[in-house]
Design an enzyme around this catalytic site. Structure first.
Site, PDB file in Angstrom:
ATOM      1  N   GLY A  31       3.403   6.594   8.062  1.00  0.00           N
ATOM      2  CA  GLY A  31       4.796   6.768   7.656  1.00  0.00           C
ATOM      3  C   GLY A  31       5.666   5.623   8.125  1.00  0.00           C
ATOM      4  O   GLY A  31       6.736   5.368   7.579  1.00  0.00           O
ATOM      5  N   ASN A  32       5.214   4.888   9.171  1.00  0.00           N
ATOM      6  CA  ASN A  32       5.928   3.707   9.649  1.00  0.00           C
ATOM      7  C   ASN A  32       5.700   2.489   8.747  1.00  0.00           C
ATOM      8  O   ASN A  32       6.445   1.505   8.829  1.00  0.00           O
ATOM      9  CB  ASN A  32       5.480   3.321  11.062  1.00  0.00           C
ATOM     10  CG  ASN A  32       6.281   4.001  12.152  1.00  0.00           C
ATOM     11  OD1 ASN A  32       5.784   4.878  12.841  1.00  0.00           O
ATOM     12  ND2 ASN A  32       7.545   3.599  12.304  1.00  0.00           N
ATOM     13  N   SER A  33       4.661   2.519   7.932  1.00  0.00           N
ATOM     14  CA  SER A  33       4.304   1.353   7.120  1.00  0.00           C
ATOM     15  C   SER A  33       5.489   0.869   6.294  1.00  0.00           C
ATOM     16  O   SER A  33       6.149   1.644   5.602  1.00  0.00           O
ATOM     17  CB  SER A  33       3.159   1.707   6.177  1.00  0.00           C
ATOM     18  OG  SER A  33       1.966   1.908   6.877  1.00  0.00           O
TER      19      SER A  33
ATOM     20  N   ILE B 226     -14.453 -22.679   3.567  1.00  0.00           N
ATOM     21  CA  ILE B 226     -14.375 -23.076   4.976  1.00  0.00           C
ATOM     22  C   ILE B 226     -14.788 -21.924   5.881  1.00  0.00           C
ATOM     23  O   ILE B 226     -14.683 -20.755   5.507  1.00  0.00           O
ATOM     24  CB  ILE B 226     -12.953 -23.548   5.369  1.00  0.00           C
ATOM     25  CG1 ILE B 226     -11.904 -22.499   4.955  1.00  0.00           C
ATOM     26  CG2 ILE B 226     -12.644 -24.902   4.773  1.00  0.00           C
ATOM     27  CD1 ILE B 226     -10.491 -22.842   5.374  1.00  0.00           C
TER      28      ILE B 226
ATOM     29  N   GLY C 117      -9.441 -25.863  -3.263  1.00  0.00           N
ATOM     30  CA  GLY C 117     -10.811 -25.747  -3.768  1.00  0.00           C
ATOM     31  C   GLY C 117     -11.899 -26.082  -2.764  1.00  0.00           C
ATOM     32  O   GLY C 117     -12.778 -26.897  -3.053  1.00  0.00           O
TER      33      GLY C 117
ATOM     34  N   ASP D  45       0.005  -7.639   1.307  1.00  0.00           N
ATOM     35  CA  ASP D  45       0.357  -6.229   1.418  1.00  0.00           C
ATOM     36  C   ASP D  45       1.872  -6.051   1.500  1.00  0.00           C
ATOM     37  O   ASP D  45       2.381  -5.265   2.302  1.00  0.00           O
ATOM     38  CB  ASP D  45      -0.325  -5.569   2.624  1.00  0.00           C
ATOM     39  CG  ASP D  45      -0.183  -4.045   2.613  1.00  0.00           C
ATOM     40  OD1 ASP D  45       0.001  -3.484   1.510  1.00  0.00           O
ATOM     41  OD2 ASP D  45      -0.218  -3.424   3.691  1.00  0.00           O
TER      42      ASP D  45
ATOM     43  N   HIS E 164       0.811  -1.222   0.000  1.00  0.00           N
ATOM     44  CA  HIS E 164       0.000   0.000   0.000  1.00  0.00           C
ATOM     45  C   HIS E 164       0.845   1.273   0.000  1.00  0.00           C
ATOM     46  O   HIS E 164       0.344   2.348  -0.304  1.00  0.00           O
ATOM     47  CB  HIS E 164      -1.006  -0.001   1.167  1.00  0.00           C
ATOM     48  CG  HIS E 164      -0.416   0.272   2.517  1.00  0.00           C
ATOM     49  ND1 HIS E 164      -0.176  -0.728   3.447  1.00  0.00           N
ATOM     50  CD2 HIS E 164      -0.036   1.418   3.115  1.00  0.00           C
ATOM     51  CE1 HIS E 164       0.310  -0.199   4.549  1.00  0.00           C
ATOM     52  NE2 HIS E 164       0.414   1.110   4.375  1.00  0.00           N
TER      53      HIS E 164
END
Length: 429
Positions: A175-177, A236, A233, A101, A71
């Site tokens: 900003g830490n991401s 659940i 496939g 991500d 992101h």
């Protein structure tokens, strides 16, 4: 903490991103609106505007590979990486994986670059001290400390993504991401990704992607440009207390099979709707999310030994693991059966016209099927199902496969005629 900071700060980078954002055309995008128009502007027209973003990354080898969050760099037109020394480098995207991500960038330097060592996140314990390094709100090389508050957190972001977060109270802010979460040995044991907050700032609850998942994803992106995942496939759900009690369990555990894709790997392996999965390759299955991750991380082509309960009796099946990329051909029939429709990817012209970057479009409708009866037309675009964003065809098919017969579901749809979006209730076949 001082030693960890000194050794890791050189390997932590500041990422500056430029993105092109589509916004509605007002006729005078950069000027105050005049008191009147001779002609109303076309609200469907868009223009591109540059916006800047900030994030963090960590160098993972001396070849210039940088691991960060997807992101942070999503839809980026330009990416700049800044080292702690102040040196700036243009970066290219090697690969990105929205499901976890995570993304890998690469910078080119004449000299050798510092890089971080990764630890084993499976060995991390609740209560263990950790350190976060990043660039919150653009404040370079910020070091914060805390502990591991919990492990195996799921359902934090998109329900259809692969999640197994570490929870921490080390301060994490915008900003830490993409920055590292580090143990006191100086090993990266997580990639900071998201916070739970009502204010938008840090409130003591942060989440990091475990290092084992992060580094395996990074290696796949570097080698193949994408992540290959296993698939068997099935649909659940988590075990509930009532069903667990009826099976003589002290507490709910395992994953209940609610649907088996006809012709898929699980079907060929003998699995049936109603089976309760309790073991995989000798490891306990705690819940549906954990099982889904176990399957995804299994080598394609391997036969999994699945321990399950059927009719109250324990049994074991050998289930071949297929490639998630091949799952779409099986799931097309599921979509037809559940919703009476076929889908296609959103075309670039549609994305530009409506200002969207996700979703699928209706390609075909069963005349008296659920979607047609709800008022859908060919060309309409589905953006969400029950609050889950549809990023593409595999997302759409995978979510629909989990829907039960005669289940009421809420779709966020965009009308291809007007360009307006609205929520529509649909009952499956």
């Amino acid at each position: 903490i001082t030693q960890v900071a000194k050794s890791l700060i050189p390997a932590v980078v500041h990422i500056e991103v430029t993105q092109q954002q589509l916004v509605p055309y007002s006729g005078f995008p950069d000027l105050p609106q005049p008191p009147f128009f001779f002609k109303e502007p076309d609200a469907t027209k868009k223009f591109k505007r540059e916006i800047k973003g900030l994030g963090t990354g960590v160098l993972i080898d001396d070849k210039g590979h940088v691991l960060t969050n997807n992101h942070v760099i999503e839809e980026a037109s330009d990416i700049k990486v800044i080292l702690s020394s102040g040196k700036h480098y243009p970066a290219v995207i090697i690969g990105k994986d929205p499901k976890t991500d995570l993304a890998v960038l690469r910078i080119t330097s004449e000299g050798k670059l510092p890089f971080a060592e990764f630890g084993d996140s499976d060995k991390v314990e609740v209560g263990e001290w950790v350190v976060a390094i990043g660039h919150p709100r653009g404040l370079d090389q910020t070091v914060t400390q805390g502990i591991i508050s919990a492990k195996h957190r799921q359902g934090i972001t998109e329900p259809n993504s692969y999640q197994d977060f570490l929870q921490t109270d080390a301060a994490i802010n915008p900003g830490n991401s993409g920055g590292p979460l580090i143990n006191l040995k100086g090993e990266v044991i997580g990639i900071n990704s998201v916070i739970a907050s009502e204010s938008g700032g840090f409130e003591g609850i942060g989440f990091a992607i475990p290092s084992n998942l992060a580094i395996s994803t990074a290696r796949a992106l570097i080698t193949y440009g994408k992540v290959k995942r296993g698939w068997i496939g099935i649909g659940i759900i988590d075990m509930d207390t009532e069903k667990a009690s009826s099976l003589g369990m002290d507490a709910p555990r395992g994953a209940v099979v609610v649907d088996v894709v006809k012709g898929g790997p699980a079907d060929r392996g003998g699995m049936k709707s109603g089976d309760v999965i309790i073991m995989v390759d000798g490891k306990e299955v705690r819940d549906a999310g954990r099982f889904r991750n176990q399957v995804a991380e299994t080598v394609i082509g391997k036969t999994m030994q699945v321990g399950l309960l059927r009719g109250g009796k324990e049994m074991e099946l050998g289930v071949p693991v297929g490639d998630l990329d091949d799952s779409l051909k099986y799931l097309v029939s599921v979509v037809r059966d559940r919703l009476g429709m076929e889908a296609r990817p959103v075309r670039q012209q549609e994305a530009d016209t409506y200002g969207i970057d996700s979703g699928v479009a209706v390609k075909w409708l069963e005349p008296k099927g659920p979607m047609a009866q709800a008022g859908f037309e060919v060309g309409d675009i589905i953006l969400e199902i029950d609050g889950q964003t549809i990023s593409g065809m595999d997302d759409f098919a995978g979510i629909v496969a989990l829907l039960q017969p005669r289940q009421e579901t809420i779709l966020l749809a965009l009308d291809h005629r007007s360009g307006q979006s609205t929520y529509v209730q649909v009952a499956t076949h």
